[in-house]
Design a protein around this motif. Structure first.
Motif, short mmCIF file in Angstrom:
data_model
loop_
_atom_site.label_atom_id
_atom_site.label_comp_id
_atom_site.label_asym_id
_atom_site.label_seq_id
_atom_site.Cartn_x
_atom_site.Cartn_y
_atom_site.Cartn_z
N VAL A 151 6.88 -2.02 -2.54
CA VAL A 151 5.58 -0.96 -2.19
C VAL A 151 5.01 -0.17 -2.68
N ASP A 152 3.71 0.95 -1.71
CA ASP A 152 2.95 1.54 -2.31
C ASP A 152 3.50 3.13 -1.66
N VAL A 153 3.84 3.83 -2.90
CA VAL A 153 4.69 5.47 -2.65
C VAL A 153 3.60 6.11 -2.37
N PRO A 154 3.05 6.96 -1.61
CA PRO A 154 1.48 8.15 -1.13
C PRO A 154 2.42 8.82 -2.59
N ALA A 155 1.12 9.38 -2.63
CA ALA A 155 1.26 11.01 -3.41
C ALA A 155 2.01 12.08 -2.31
N PHE A 156 2.77 12.83 -3.64
CA PHE A 156 3.54 13.59 -2.59
C PHE A 156 3.46 14.95 -3.20
N PRO A 157 2.38 16.17 -2.48
CA PRO A 157 2.08 16.94 -3.81
C PRO A 157 3.38 18.08 -3.69
N PRO A 158 3.89 18.46 -2.68
CA PRO A 158 4.95 19.23 -2.82
C PRO A 158 6.03 19.09 -4.21
N ALA A 159 6.32 17.22 -4.50
CA ALA A 159 6.94 17.52 -5.32
C ALA A 159 6.33 17.21 -6.86
N GLY A 160 4.69 16.87 -6.95
CA GLY A 160 4.01 17.00 -7.87
C GLY A 160 4.48 15.50 -8.49
N PHE A 161 4.30 14.77 -6.94
CA PHE A 161 4.28 13.06 -7.36
C PHE A 161 2.62 12.86 -7.42
N PRO A 162 2.17 11.33 -8.27
CA PRO A 162 1.00 11.20 -8.43
C PRO A 162 0.24 10.12 -7.19
N GLY A 163 1.81 9.26 -6.40
CA GLY A 163 1.60 7.73 -6.08
C GLY A 163 1.41 7.20 -6.77
N GLY A 164 2.22 5.61 -6.58
CA GLY A 164 1.98 4.54 -7.35
C GLY A 164 2.66 3.10 -6.33
N LYS A 165 2.71 2.24 -7.12
CA LYS A 165 3.47 0.98 -6.52
C LYS A 165 4.40 0.91 -7.37
N HIS A 166 6.05 1.61 -6.40
CA HIS A 166 7.24 1.34 -6.97
C HIS A 166 8.07 1.03 -6.05
N LYS A 167 10.08 0.83 -6.98
CA LYS A 167 10.94 0.46 -5.59
C LYS A 167 10.58 0.64 -4.53
#
Length: 360
Positions: free
Chosen positions: A114-130
């Motif tokens: 799926v598309d996992v959206p960016a999540f600033p609190p964890a510093g995650f930029p987003g992307g396609k992942h499980k």
């Protein structure tokens, strides 16, 4: 995020905010549904002398309608492993109809891409992942230990983006290992084993297997009463025909079996017994505000019976890239399922796709 202790045990079609040892739950802050007027006021001057105030309404009395959508997550709890981050080992969506008279439970594959959206609190930029990794990425706390409560925020957003469910009324994140004490407190559960299931984790006496040479616990086809460790062990096996889709079906069977056990014992409307059962398993809960507590929801939906809960298995296939396994993708009927969920027409879906309804 405020932290509260709640004494509840329920697999009410509600929400199975099944709080076991080491479990976490996050509840939405918006009301669960239309609410009635203000609570009754004390008796006025015309009341007989010595009359008491009007009795308080029961928990959840102001929850008069739905629909409700609840996210149930089984948490991978290998906290002792270096670099551990929480992963969603099981992922289910419970939908309660607008009239609160029926519920539908389905699963998403843990390896769904799926598309996992960016999540600033964890510093995650987003992307396609499980989808199982969404919780792990969201749980990152720079300079600190992973926070499952933070991770589930990203997971719920990811599931919402995939399914089109804008808001979840509650999210329960439950330790897979923590279930067993809760099931034992219920006196065990009866499950119809639909395919012979050898365990890669346990010996027949319940102790953990050390290697392939150790004897295996085997769950043979037929109905059996399972203890806590047996029920969780059975539901975790995926090296079977159908792989993770079979395991998802067993997860759904387990939740319905727990609802059946709680209903048969009259537990869902007995707050005192809820407390005594939960005392055996712990009551750790992270609750994000909310107009209603888990107890409110449990009581409001306690009239639902196992026969009112429909289990639906969504079909899917492996996704490969350059010959390598990438994950899973659900087949077209699945999009129709979530479209009908949002439109309130799941009875139409299950009528048109009877092959997707778990039987027995």
């Amino acid at each position: 995020m405020p932290r509260r202790r709640l004494l509840i045990v329920s697999l009410t079609a509600a929400l199975a905010v099944l709080i076991a040892g080491g479990a976490y739950a996050v509840a939405r802050a918006r009301p669960a549904g239309p609410v009635a007027g203000p609570p009754p006021s004390p008796a006025g001057p015309s009341s007989p002398a010595g009359a008491s105030s009007t009795p308080s309404p029961p928990p959840g009395a102001d929850i008069t309608g739905g629909p409700l959508n609840l996210l149930i997550v089984g948490l991978d709890t290998r906290v002792d492993e270096p670099g551990w981050r929480p992963h969603s080992d099981a992922l289910l969506i419970l939908h309660v109809t607008r009239d609160l008279r029926a519920a539908y439970l389905t699963s998403l594959p843990r390896d769904l891409v799926v598309d996992v959206p960016a999540f600033p609190p964890a510093g995650f930029p987003g992307g396609k992942h499980k989808i199982t990794d969404a919780m792990a990425y969201g749980s990152v706390v720079p300079g600190g230990r992973p926070d499952p409560a933070q991770g589930v925020r990203l997971l719920a957003t990811t599931v919402g983006g995939y399914t089109g469910i804008r808001d979840f009324d509650a999210t329960a994140v439950i330790s897979m290992e923590g279930y067993d004490e809760l099931i034992d407190a219920l006196g065990g559960v009866r499950i119809r084993v639909d395919v012979q299931t050898p365990s890669i984790h346990r010996k027949p006496d319940g102790t953990r297997r050390a290697g392939d040479g150790d004897p295996q616990q085997i769950y043979r086809v037929g109905t059996m009463t399972m203890t806590g460790w047996q029920a969780i062990d059975y539901a975790r096996q995926r090296y079977l025909a159908g792989g993770d889709y079979t395991r998802q079906r067993h997860h759904r069977q387990l939740l319905k079996a727990m609802l059946t056990a709680a209903t048969d014992q009259g537990l869902l409307r007995d707050a005192a017994r809820m407390e005594s059962v939960l005392a055996a398993v712990g009551d750790m809960l992270v609750l994000d505000g909310g107009a209603h507590t888990a107890v409110d929801l449990a009581f409001a939906l306690s009239h639902l019976r196992p026969a009112d809960l429909t289990l639906v298995g969504l079909p899917g296939d492996a996704v490969r890239e350059v010959g390598e396994y990438r994950g899973e993708a659900l087949r077209p009927p699945s999009a129709d399922y979530f479209k009908c969920l949002r439109a309130g027409t799941l009875p139409d879906f299950t009528r048109d796709h009877p092959e997707l309804v778990d039987r027995g």
